[in-house]
Design a protein around this motif. Structure first.
Motif: not given
Length: 76
Positions: A29-54
């Motif tokens: 659902h992400i427009p082609p011209n925003r795919k790079g931004d979305w990939q960066q956002e997913k990396q940011r989100i992934q860096s915030l993931q901690w619940r599965n470690k507890v």
């Protein structure tokens, strides 16, 4: 409306524990011209993931509420 919404208690998956597959499902659902931004956002989100470690916290689905509004409800 904002006041009414601030009093909601919502039970949904926390951003801190959302499975990667749910974020990947948005890719189409992400427009082609925003795919790079979305990939960066997913990396940011992934860096915030901690619940599965507890494991003691259980599933990532939690209750969210506005603490001030909850206090006001109790006080009334």
């Amino acid at each position: 409306m904002a006041e009414a919404l601030s009093r909601l208690i919502v039970h949904h998956v926390s951003e801190w524990g959302t499975p990667q597959a749910q974020w990947d499902a948005i890719d189409a659902h992400i427009p082609p011209n925003r795919k790079g931004d979305w990939q960066q956002e997913k990396q940011r989100i992934q860096s915030l993931q901690w619940r599965n470690k507890v494991p003691a916290l259980g599933e990532p689905k939690i209750h969210h509420f506005h603490p001030i509004s909850a206090t006001e409800i109790k006080a009334r």
